[in-house]
Structures are given as C-alpha cells and as structure tokens.
Motif scaffolding. Structure first.
Motif, PDB file in Angstrom:
ATOM      1  N   GLU A 116       1.040   3.869   7.003  1.00  0.00           N
ATOM      2  CA  GLU A 116       0.197   3.922   5.808  1.00  0.00           C
ATOM      3  C   GLU A 116      -0.382   5.316   5.601  1.00  0.00           C
ATOM      4  OE1 GLU A 116      -3.779   1.756   3.924  1.00  0.00           O
ATOM      5  OE2 GLU A 116      -3.130   1.295   5.969  1.00  0.00           O
ATOM      6  N   PHE A 117      -0.279   5.823   4.373  1.00  0.00           N
ATOM      7  CA  PHE A 117      -0.883   7.108   4.043  1.00  0.00           C
ATOM      8  C   PHE A 117      -2.377   6.920   3.870  1.00  0.00           C
ATOM      9  CE2 PHE A 117      -2.506  10.131   0.909  1.00  0.00           C
ATOM     10  CZ  PHE A 117      -2.115  11.333   1.477  1.00  0.00           C
ATOM     11  N   HIS A 139       7.857   9.870   1.182  1.00  0.00           N
ATOM     12  CA  HIS A 139       7.302   8.663   0.588  1.00  0.00           C
ATOM     13  C   HIS A 139       8.370   7.575   0.589  1.00  0.00           C
ATOM     14  CE1 HIS A 139       3.417  10.170  -0.685  1.00  0.00           C
ATOM     15  NE2 HIS A 139       3.996  11.270  -1.094  1.00  0.00           N
ATOM     16  N   GLU A 186      -0.971  14.154  -0.929  1.00  0.00           N
ATOM     17  CA  GLU A 186       0.145  13.244  -1.197  1.00  0.00           C
ATOM     18  C   GLU A 186       1.459  13.978  -1.412  1.00  0.00           C
ATOM     19  OE1 GLU A 186      -0.351  10.108  -3.909  1.00  0.00           O
ATOM     20  OE2 GLU A 186      -2.250   9.407  -3.053  1.00  0.00           O
ATOM     21  N   LYS A 246       0.839  -1.187   0.000  1.00  0.00           N
ATOM     22  CA  LYS A 246       0.000   0.000   0.000  1.00  0.00           C
ATOM     23  C   LYS A 246       0.882   1.248   0.000  1.00  0.00           C
ATOM     24  CE  LYS A 246      -3.830  -2.247   2.412  1.00  0.00           C
ATOM     25  NZ  LYS A 246      -4.752  -2.221   3.567  1.00  0.00           N
ATOM     26  N   SER A 247       0.241   2.390   0.073  1.00  0.00           N
ATOM     27  CA  SER A 247       0.981   3.649   0.096  1.00  0.00           C
ATOM     28  C   SER A 247       1.440   3.925   1.520  1.00  0.00           C
ATOM     29  CB  SER A 247       0.089   4.790  -0.398  1.00  0.00           C
ATOM     30  OG  SER A 247       0.747   6.022  -0.260  1.00  0.00           O
ATOM     31  N   TYR A 248       2.736   3.800   1.768  1.00  0.00           N
ATOM     32  CA  TYR A 248       3.282   4.019   3.105  1.00  0.00           C
ATOM     33  C   TYR A 248       4.227   5.217   3.103  1.00  0.00           C
ATOM     34  CZ  TYR A 248       1.445  -0.091   5.469  1.00  0.00           C
ATOM     35  OH  TYR A 248       0.615  -0.995   6.083  1.00  0.00           O
ATOM     36  N   ASN A 285      -6.011   9.057   3.084  1.00  0.00           N
ATOM     37  CA  ASN A 285      -6.670  10.302   2.682  1.00  0.00           C
ATOM     38  C   ASN A 285      -7.737  10.673   3.694  1.00  0.00           C
ATOM     39  OD1 ASN A 285      -5.493  11.073   0.091  1.00  0.00           O
ATOM     40  ND2 ASN A 285      -6.308   9.133  -0.657  1.00  0.00           N
TER      41      ASN A 285
END
Length: 348
Positions: A157-158, A141, A189, A124-126, A160
């Motif tokens: 984890e990023f 990032h 982001e 995932k987006s971490y 939103n």
C-alpha cells in the motif's frame, strides 16, 4: 594486526579510506557480480599476508553480493581465518522482501499493508514491488493488464509521509551503534526514489529528536529478534499517525556516508575496534543531493561526490560554499530548498 576489507560496493571504494582512522588496513575490491572461488580469495590474501594469526578479514557486501560473501567468509573460517560478514538470517530478510514482510508481520512490527495475492481486488492505492529488488528497482503503480509482469512481485500500500533512514552497526556482543537519522523528504506518487532527492542529517530539533527516538526503538527491536552483524539500514515512512518500517537492508547503504559525516564517525573503525554500543549524536550539518559528474572529494572530507554528492560542515553557510564549488552553475541546485529544509529540521 592486519585488516583486510573485501569490498563489493563500487562507489564505496572511493571514500572508505576516509572513514577508517587506523593505518594497518588493506582494501580489496571485488566485482559484485563475479562468482569467486575460494582459491581466488586465498590468492588475494596470500599476496597481502602470509600469517593467518595476525589477520582479520571483513566482507563489506552490496545487495547483490550478500549471499556470495557469506559463503566465502564461511569457507575462510573453516580454513582457520578470522573472517566476518553479515549473518545468514539477516541476509535472508535483506534479499527476499516477502520473507522480510512476513518477519515484520509475525513480530508485530508496523509496515504498510501488503499482499502477495497479485490478482486479488485491491481497493486502495497499492504499489507493485520486486520481491528481490533494491534501491527502488522495479517499483510501479498497480496495473491489472499484464499478468506476466507480476512474476516475482508483491503489492504494498502506498502511504503518504516523510521517509527516513537509520544506519545501525551490530557487534559480536549484540551491542548496537546507532547513527544519526537521515531525513529523505516526502514521498510522492510519481515515485521519485529517495536517492534522487535531497537528504539531510544533523543536530536535531525537538520534533526530529522525538521521531528519532521512536525510530531507534524499532531498530533495536528488530536487531534483538534476529542474528546479525555489521551494518544494517532501516528505511521508514512516518505518516501523520504511524511509524512504518518499509525495508531492512543488511549492508553498507547509500545513507551511511551522510550519517557518518553528520557525527564525525570513522564508520569502518566499528569492524576493527569492536566499539561498545552507543547512540552517535550528530554535531555537523550534512546534506546530500543527486550527482552525475566525476568522483571528487575534498582533503578534509567536507564533501565527497560519487553517485551522490555529500557535504558536511559546522554551519549551513559553509555547506553552501562547498556545494557551489562542486556545482558552479547555480541553476543545477535549489539552494532555497536546501536552506528551507535544513532550517526546519535541525537545531541551528
């Protein structure tokens, strides 16, 4: 009774006196990076008062001075002084983000997914975060090409969502004074930190009120689980379906001023008066925007400008008038964005 505030946050020294209603206090600025010996502190105290029985001392710490101030305050107590500061257990959570994350995990408090296994595959987006950082320091990032850069880091984890802060004061009776929730806008982001964005606090509309009640519940739970005293800031992100606690900052935070101005509170009276627990309702519109000029403030404390510019008044038109005094060039401020967000969030 004389009250001494040993103050580490530099910009706070410019505005703290406007948030104390009493007369018999002295503010002593401390260099947050200096390692003071107790004899240095005693010399400062002796220059102010010679009688210890009629003296109360408070350490107002920055992130970097939390542990130093704890040991100085402890030494003063051992010498017979009435000295107060943040508690050791809460300080540990504030300065070590991994300890904080394990505390939240072990007590079933929602926080974004995280790991200290820096070299594991993450799908995932971490974000890469500094274990001992503060104020968005060192956030980046994830990139798997520089292992040395990962020392002292962890992954989170990023998510939103909308960011909020709640400032809480805990007295010696473990009663909580909860300040108005501060809206800090949607995270992005490109990782623009909240202190570089618009902040708003004021009379809630119904939706904001519902969110505030849920945020307060989390604050109360955390404060009930760990020994603490003084101010603590809780940083949240609210997604479409979750409330997540990002960080716990056991100190005077950057959002305390706007929260205090929104409810007309002399925030540092909490130390002097040992006020009862309560929820402070916002009754003024307060906004805060990035600022890089000279430190200025109005006589009536309707605006205070240090590393950020904070404005407060009964209505948005008067707020905008004061913003224009500080920012005469209209191209420097997005007035439409301010009014749009204030109108969508607050009950005005």
């Amino acid at each position: 009774m004389r009250h001494i505030f040993f103050l580490a946050p530099q910009s706070t020294s410019f505005w703290i006196d406007g948030f104390i209603s009493k007369n018999d206090f002295v503010i002593v600025e401390l260099d947050e990076k200096h390692i003071y010996e107790i004899d240095e502190i005693l010399q400062m105290i002796n220059g102010i008062a010679t009688e210890t029985n009629d003296l109360k001392i408070y350490f107002i710490s920055s992130h970097n001075s939390l542990m130093r101030d704890y040991h100085l305050s402890k030494s003063l107590c051992e010498l017979g002084y009435d000295s107060k500061c943040q508690r050791y257990d809460m300080i540990q959570l504030g300065i070590d983000k991994l300890k904080m994350k394990y505390f939240l995990q072990n007590n079933s408090i929602n926080t974004p997914n995280w790991t200290e296994q820096l070299y594991s595959m993450v799908h995932k987006s971490y974000l890469l975060k500094d274990r001992y950082g503060t104020a968005a320091e060192g956030i980046a990032h994830l990139e798997k090409n520089n292992f040395n850069y990962y020392k002292g880091k962890y992954l989170e984890e990023f998510r939103n969502g909308i960011e909020y802060s709640v400032n809480v004061f805990c007295n010696h009776n473990k009663e909580l004074i909860l300040y108005p929730v501060v809206w800090k806008g949607e995270n992005t982001e490109n990782l623009i930190p909240p202190y570089k964005r618009l902040r708003i606090a004021g009379p809630y509309n119904d939706e904001f009120e519902k969110i505030s009640r849920e945020l307060y519940k989390v604050c109360k739970k955390v404060c009930g689980l760990i020994d603490n005293y003084g101010f603590v800031e809780f940083e949240f992100i609210v997604t479409e379906d979750e409330i997540l606690l990002l960080e716990i900052n056991p100190r005077v935070s950057g959002t305390l001023r706007i929260a205090s101005m929104a409810c007309g509170s002399h925030a540092f009276d909490n130390y002097i008066e040992e006020r009862k627990g309560m929820i402070l309702k916002p009754n003024r519109i307060s906004i805060e925007i990035p600022y890089s000029g000279e430190y200025v403030k109005s006589d009536n404390m309707e605006y205070v400008c240090t590393t950020r510019a904070t404005f407060s008044n009964d209505n948005i038109d008067e707020v905008i008038k004061n913003v224009m005094k500080v920012f005469p060039d209209e191209n420097m401020v997005d007035f439409y964005d301010i009014e749009k967000n204030v109108n969508s969030l607050l009950d005005i």
